[in-house]
Enzyme design. Structure first.
Site, mmCIF file in Angstrom:
data_model
loop_
_atom_site.group_PDB
_atom_site.id
_atom_site.type_symbol
_atom_site.label_atom_id
_atom_site.label_comp_id
_atom_site.label_asym_id
_atom_site.label_seq_id
_atom_site.Cartn_x
_atom_site.Cartn_y
_atom_site.Cartn_z
ATOM 1 N NE ARG A 122 10.757 -3.401 -4.515
ATOM 2 C CZ ARG A 122 9.545 -3.026 -4.131
ATOM 3 N NH1 ARG A 122 8.718 -2.500 -5.012
ATOM 4 N NH2 ARG A 122 9.156 -3.166 -2.894
ATOM 5 C CG ASP A 138 -5.093 0.941 -9.496
ATOM 6 O OD1 ASP A 138 -4.736 1.659 -8.543
ATOM 7 O OD2 ASP A 138 -4.761 -0.242 -9.613
ATOM 8 C CG ASP A 179 -2.337 4.597 -6.404
ATOM 9 O OD1 ASP A 179 -1.698 4.746 -5.356
ATOM 10 O OD2 ASP A 179 -2.836 3.519 -6.752
ATOM 11 C CE LYS A 180 4.371 2.105 -4.816
ATOM 12 N NZ LYS A 180 4.311 0.750 -5.416
ATOM 13 C CE LYS A 217 14.685 -12.178 2.814
ATOM 14 N NZ LYS A 217 13.854 -12.944 1.881
#
Length: 1390
Positions: free
Chosen positions: A615, A870, A418-419, A581
């Site tokens: 990011r 998790d 999982d991330k 943005k």
């Protein structure tokens, strides 16, 4: 909520089929009762009506036993094991006196021990299941009963009940939201346990029920819901509410699912639709499977083979008995008749067969299974006790929640991770920014002291005390009034959809839809531009201590295609300005031409930030005149009110105004990885473990994290994107990806070009699509199987073509594409493509899809899989994999409760696999090899003796020796070896990941090794029988009496056997502890002690019928010839083994042998590895980055990854704000459409149109090496830019060619991995170019450090030992052109 570890099958659908069957699995309700539930009808506040449908209660029961059923059920389960049934059968045979030559206690004692140990373990596990059930079922919830709220346990909640939820409470069941304390029936939820996302999501009640906020009103509510039956679709709900003769449609936006947490909402009321096992969370939890290791499965096969071998030996000896009784035994009938009921030689042979089955059963003693369980238990405790896997921050130790899978940890080939919460902490921090061409952020200068964290409190009383920033020059620029810096933070404080709550003066709490936006608004807050509050038409900020209110004219909302958002505001001076943005890939193309120079500088900064895995966002603004605003406002209003094509018209209006903007700068946000994640992934990759990330997040998020944790690097040959919306498009993209891999592999390796030429002409059409290939089926024996074969003849692909693909490839696939790829006719094609890649990222996948991917690899690759996660959304994946690992993190303990192993940090996985897993596999293999050897050496002596005792089933040894051999004499030494043995220390296991590969290849215990052990055991038995037999048959005592008697022979053979197997285990033990010494030499001593006691006069006088060998030990072992016989037998058994091992060590050493050798021969202490970094660089023909837009695909926009479209309209509609009824009514008249309806329509409209990842379509294949890369596209596109691929091992690199005689003296250890992304010294490329080497991350010379022929021997083996291929691509994030760096040891020393 808590997901218990085991879930009964009767409650769950058949998830995880081997072939994806869309909606063909049984619902839990179908499995629970014979009738099929086609629809669900629920009437509020009417239990009597609902109970007639027999809906499941909200009670969870996962236990298997109770007090009454435990003993019979557990014994029934245990005797389903073949081994236990086999030993029970032997016990029954031993109770028959006519065929038993051994006492019954030789079998019943170990059998009872095994059954007892297993029963205690099962009872303990079930106790914890009972405890977990009670914990969940006894949680309290407020249920509306008879017009008043009453506290009820979760297990007493029924379908149709109305329950009240309060802030931060878990949702007890799947609820239809009826009303909320927030305006318009809105509530905010966190769905981390369902999809892993921690950002807030909005749910809204049906408008007709939103005003029923009072319990008295809700008590009279008698609406009836008709909806779909229970299913596992988390993102879909379809139903209808019938109330007051009207119908209201229900969607997923009206539902609160079990496992969600209510956030930022004081209270809400919901109607229970699905309860307990029918909830979507439980439907996705998967079936608990009984997991067995590959060694267990192999042992079952070997036991069957051994049993067949035992039967063959019994038949041979029975035939011998029949022949002997017929030819010789008949001559003794007059004074030695057969015992009744034997009356002929055939019946005698029949009884003899069963007697020998009993005698020879010790080839597989029951003590084997006892020993295996004890060893596994010891390994589990080592994991639990490992201090280096203990997290001090959360005070959590690693835990082995199962004792049956430890050795499987040493054989993992695929990791599915999982991330969110597993690789990342899900914490966003504002790290760096670029303002008007000036870069700010964490500038770490090693020559200067560590910078201090800025204290914003003296400057700004409203600053967030948790905000961290270290560059004081940015704060100074704001203080001195630098206009661009102030406008930069003004934009961040205005252009967002964040909601603010001021609990007390100066105590601000931001409710951000995504953590990205929260981080940006918090940064603006600390630098003096504090967002305070908003209304539908205004935004109030505090700018450098001055309260300013802006008029909010419009919000140009974010969506996945636009990848940007804008606001148009009017400041107190009346000036109108647009702030925007968004992703730099779309925003930089909309700038005014005068920004060209600033754009080039900012692009360089963006590249630097992207290389650091941050990011990125670009920021711009545009001043508007009143005329421009009025004109655009009119066109926007017309588009907003359009009856058809509303979304397209709005997009065109947004595009019209978002032009000719002025660039302000860029931001860089870090989604903080967990500590040590990049290093762990790099090390596991070196161990030949492939890592797949399966996440519910968006593609941009997943790709960005892939770069951050070094799964994806700019040095990769190519990164493919698969995002098709149809089966055909997905098939086409997968084929194109494979063709591209083969094409690039052919250009990289000149030796392959001729082979590829002919096949390429046959397989490629003019449009670049493959005609042939393995599509829709598997290749077996050179023939295509499945649909591909039915389509007619195709050109034959060269054998194992995809297996020979060289280069670093990665695959990114979206959830909707994965759904097609998992279909039965597509799965083989998907596996073929994905398994040729070094990294695979699956985005927007459901929990069930995660499990299906794991099942797919298990089915097609026959590899050991490990899943780590998790959250509750990872439970089904964890249960499906061979090994499930739970992270005890931010999302509760659901994954932990379903896992086999748990700890708190992803980095501990490295130690779990490379140390504990590898050692467990090594120890278990050595244990099994030795155990089978010693038991064949012990048992086969009976077989040879049968030819000399008239096949009478007479044993060589006395029955007490037979009983104690596996329990006392040889059990403890092999246990000590199985628990404590090591081949190399733990530090070396981590430094040399290639040591892990023997487990993946199953080299240490397989059928070949088993037969070698058996052959050695049989050879030992031949020596132990025939050497004493030959010597003692003619030997005499010192008195002249012959030694050729049965008792002397038995004592001699038994003593020789114990000594030989003790010497053998001393040779097999690679790591000696005090316990090993005590057990090995203590067992040998115990043999002599017990033997002298058994043969003593004292025991004979007490039990004359039991101890027949009185005085035999003393008289036998006093004879020198006996000791000479024992020594000779020992030498004959051991010397060949020693000779073979020395030759093998010298001629064909294993990797562990080489590592141990390198440690022994090095005389000088290793110098510290320097910080020189630089992986494999690209050649001169790489992409030029001088022009705008020619940057590689590594630039990753971080904007609003967790955003949902519609928040802008929600804000301007005022529905999420507490306003006076008059103001709200006035404003709402201009905004009549529901944002929920807009969102639903938009999702529906876009579900048929694949969004471009870059804002433009690029269907053509990516350009080849040395050309300008294509922009990121939907189909098989390139993320990293087409660049020169890293040279693999075996590739000759002019001007210097290295051979075995000219080795490269280098060692790659994981010590250098932490420095993998450090900048390269200027001299490094030149050095590398001059030598012509493509080196790994870190290189050092040994020079005088070596001893003897060390350098030469290491040079010949380093390719196998250190795994050069693709190392830098996994550990370096650099994309600069040029040859690889080669830093000499002198530079390291400096």
């Amino acid at each position: 909520m808590t997901i218990p570890k085991d879930i009964p099958e009767k409650w769950l659908p058949i998830v995880l089929p081997l072939q994806r069957q869309k909606q063909r699995g049984l619902d839990a309700s179908k499995a629970r009762k014979p009738r099929t539930e086609e629809e669900r009808r629920v009437r509020a506040n009417d239990r009597e009506y609902n109970e007639k449908f027999q809906y499941a209660s909200n009670c969870i029961m996962t236990s298997k036993y109770n007090i009454l059923t435990f003993l019979p059920v557990n014994l029934f389960e245990q005797f389903q094991e073949v081994a236990n049934t086999y030993f029970l059968f032997l016990l029954i045979l031993q109770l028959i006196p006519q065929i038993s030559s051994l006492s019954w206690f030789t079998t019943i004692v170990p059998l009872a021990l095994v059954l007892t140990i297993t029963a205690v373990k099962d009872a303990t596990d079930d106790y914890f299941r009972h405890k977990s059930d009670n914990q969940v079922n006894n949680r309290q919830s407020q249920v509306l009963i008879h017009g008043s709220l009453q506290k009820e346990k979760w297990m007493n909640v029924r379908v149709g009940d109305i329950i009240k939820l309060e802030n931060n409470q878990f949702v007890a069941a799947d609820l239809l939201l009826l009303s909320s304390s927030e305006p318009h029936g809105l509530c905010y939820i966190e769905t981390a346990e369902l999809d892993g996302e921690t950002n807030m999501k909005v749910r809204q009640s049906v408008s007709v029920t939103s005003e029923l906020g009072d319990p008295n009103n809700l008590a009279t509510f008698d609406g009836e819901v008709v909806c779909e039956p229970p299913n596992n679709k988390l993102d879909r709900f379809c139903g209808m509410l019938h109330w007051k003769e009207s119908k209201y449609s229900l969607t997923n936006q009206n539902m609160l699912l079990r496992g969600c947490v209510l956030r930022n909402t004081e209270a809400c009321y919901g109607l229970v639709i699905f309860a307990g096992p029918d909830t979507k969370l439980m439907q996705n939890s998967g079936r608990t499977k009984f997991k067995r290791t590959s060694i267990d499965r192999l042992m079952n096969t070997l036991v069957l083979w051994i049993f067949g071998f035992l039967v063959c030996m019994g038949v041979i000896l029975a035939v011998g008995n029949a022949v002997w009784e017929g030819e010789v035994g008949s001559l003794f009938q007059s004074y030695l008749p057969w015992d009744p009921p034997v009356n002929n030689f055939l019946f005698s042979a029949f009884l003899s067969f069963w007697s020998y089955v009993i005698i020879l059963n010790t080839v597989v003693p029951i003590s084997l299974y006892v020993s295996v369980e004890v060893i596994r238990l010891g390994h589990s405790y080592f994991i639990n006790w490992d201090q280096q896997m203990f997290c001090t921050q959360c005070n959590t130790a690693a835990e082995a929640r199962t004792t049956t899978l430890n050795e499987e940890l040493g054989q993992v080939e695929y990791i599915f991770s999982d991330k969110t919460g597993t690789l990342t902490q899900n914490i966003m921090t504002f790290n760096k920014c670029s303002i008007n061409g000036q870069a700010y952020g964490e500038v770490m200068d090693p020559l200067r002291p560590q910078p201090k964290r800025l204290d914003f409190t003296p400057f700004n009383a409203l600053a967030d005390p948790d905000f961290c920033f270290y560059d004081d020059s940015l704060l100074e620029a704001v203080k001195v009034g630098e206009p661009h810096a102030q406008e930069f933070f003004r934009l961040l404080s205005l252009c967002h959809t964040v909601m603010s709550e001021e609990k007390s003066e100066g105590e601000l709490v931001y409710k951000a839809q995504s953590p990205d936006e929260g981080a940006l608004v918090t940064a603006a807050r600390n630098f003096g531009f504090v967002f305070r509050s908003r209304t539908p038409g205004t935004i109030t900020t505090t700018e450098l201590g001055r309260l300013v209110t802006y008029t909010l004219l419009a919000i140009l909302d974010f969506n996945n295609i636009r990848k940007r958002m804008s606001v148009i505001v009017r400041n107190p001076d009346g000036r109108i300005r647009l702030y925007c943005k968004g992703a730099d890939t779309v925003l930089l193309d909309r700038l005014h031409p005068s920004n060209q120079e600033l754009m080039n500088i900012t692009s360089d900064h963006l590249n630097e930030y992207a290389a650091d895995g941050l990011r990125t966002l670009a920021l711009a603004y545009r001043d508007l005149t009143e005329e421009q605003w009025e004109e655009w406002s009119h066109s926007h209003h017309c588009a907003d009110k359009a009856a058809d094509c509303r979304e397209d018209r709005l997009a065109a209006a947004y595009e019209q105004i978002e032009q000719d903007m002025m660039l302000l700068g860029a931001t860089a946000i870090e989604d903080k990885l967990q500590e040590g994640v990049p290093e762990t992934i790099a090390v596991l990759s070196l161990a030949n473990i492939k890592i797949w990330v399966l996440t519910g997040d968006k593609q941009e998020t997943a790709v960005n994290i892939g770069y951050s944790c070094k799964m994806l690097t700019d040095d990769m040959t190519e990164v493919f994107i698969v995002s098709g919306h149809t089966v055909q498009s997905v098939r086409q993209e997968l084929r194109r990806a494979r063709e591209r891999m083969i094409e690039l592999s052919g250009t990289r390796d000149g030796a392959k070009e001729e082979r590829m030429g002919a096949w390429g002409e046959a397989c490629f059409m003019g449009n670049g699509m493959a005609v042939g290939g393995e599509v829709g089926g598997q290749r077996e024996g050179g023939q295509l199987q499945g649909p591909a074969a039915a389509q007619g003849p195709r050109p034959q692909t060269p054998p194992n073509l995809m297996d020979n693909v060289s280069g670093e490839f990665a695959l990114v696939i979206n959830g909707h594409s994965l759904a097609h790829a998992l279909e039965a006719d597509m799965e083989a094609e998907f596996v073929l493509t994905a398994c040729a890649c070094k990294a695979v990222i699956c985005c927007r996948v459901t929990p069930l899809q995660k499990a299906l991917v794991v099942e797919l690899i298990k089915k097609h690759k026959k590899a050991v899989t490990l899943a780590i996660g998790d959250g509750a959304n990872d439970v089904s994946m964890i249960k499906s994999a061979h090994i499930g690992v739970g992270i005890s993190g931010q999302e509760g303990i659901q994954a932990v409760l379903s896992s086999d192993y748990s700890f708190s940090q992803f980095r501990f996985l490295q130690r779990l696999l490379l140390v504990h897993g590898r050692w467990s596999y090594l120890r278990m293999c050595r244990f099994l090899c030795y155990f089978f050897y010693k038991n064949f050496a012990f048992t086969m002596v009976h077989f040879w003796f049968g030819f000399f005792c008239g096949f009478s089933a007479q044993t060589v040894y006395d029955q007490y020796f037979i009983t104690l051999y596996n329990i006392v004499y040889t059990s403890l030494p092999v246990l000590a070896m199985g628990i404590f043995d090591q081949d190399v220390p733990e530090q070396r296991s981590l430094e040399y990941p290639k040591l892990y590969e023997p487990g993946q290849l199953n080299l240490l215990f397989n059928k070949r090794e088993f037969f070698i052990c058996i052959a050695q055991g049989i050879f030992t038995s031949v020596v132990l029988f025939f050497v004493p037999y030959a010597i003692l048959s003619s030997a005499t005592q010192s008195t002249g009496e012959p030694l050729a008697d049965y008792q002397t022979f038995a004592v001699t053979t038994a003593t020789a056997l114990v000594i030989v197997v003790s010497v053998q285990i001393a040779l097999d033990t690679g790591f000696w502890t005090v316990i090993n010494h005590v057990f090995v030499w203590g067992s040998l001593g115990s043999y002599f002690t017990i033997m002298f006691a058994m043969h003593s006069q004292t025991l004979f006088s007490i039990f004359p019928n039991q101890f027949h060998f009185v005085g035999s030990a003393q008289s036998t072992l006093l004879q020198p010839v006996v000791w000479l016989t024992i020594v000779l037998a020992t030498v004959i058994c051991i010397v060949p083994v020693l000779a073979f091992r020395f030759l093998k060590l010298d001629l064909k050493p294993q990797l562990s042998d080489t590592v141990r050798y390198t440690q022994l021969v090095r005389q000088k202490k290793r110098k510290p590895v320097g910080r020189g970094a630089g992986g494999i660089r690209h050649g001169v023909g790489s992409v030029s980055e001088g022009r705008l837009g020619a940057r590689g695909g590594s630039r990753r926009s971080g904007y609003a990854f967790a955003h949902q479209e519609g928040f802008g309209e929600l804000i301007t509609s005022g529905k999420n704000m507490r306003l006076s009824s008059l103001a709200l009514a006035t404003f709402a008249s201009r905004h009549s459409s529901s944002w929920i309806d807009t969102l639903r329509k938009k999702k529906h409209a876009h579900s048929h149109t694949p969004p471009s990842a870059s804002g433009e379509s690029s269907p053509a294949p990516s350009c080849i090496s040395g050309s300008v890369p294509a922009p990121l596209s939907n189909s098989s596109s390139v993320l990293s830019g087409s660049q020169e691929a890293p040279i693999e091992e075996g590739t000759q690199t002019p001007p210097v060619q290295h051979t075995q005689a000219d080795p490269i003296p280098s060692i790659l250890t994981t010590q250098a991995l932490a420095n993998a992304s450090e900048p390269v010294p200027p001299q490094a490329p030149a050095q590398a170019h001059s030598i012509g080497l493509h080196t790994p991350t870190s290189v050092r010379h040994h020079g005088g450090d070596s001893a003897g022929g060390w350098t030469l021997s290491l040079g010949t083996m380093q390719e196998a030992l250190f795994g050069w291929r693709g190392i830098a691509a996994r550990t370096s994030g650099s994309s600069s052109p040029g040859p690889p760096s080669f830093t000499k040891e002198a530079s390291h020393a400096e």
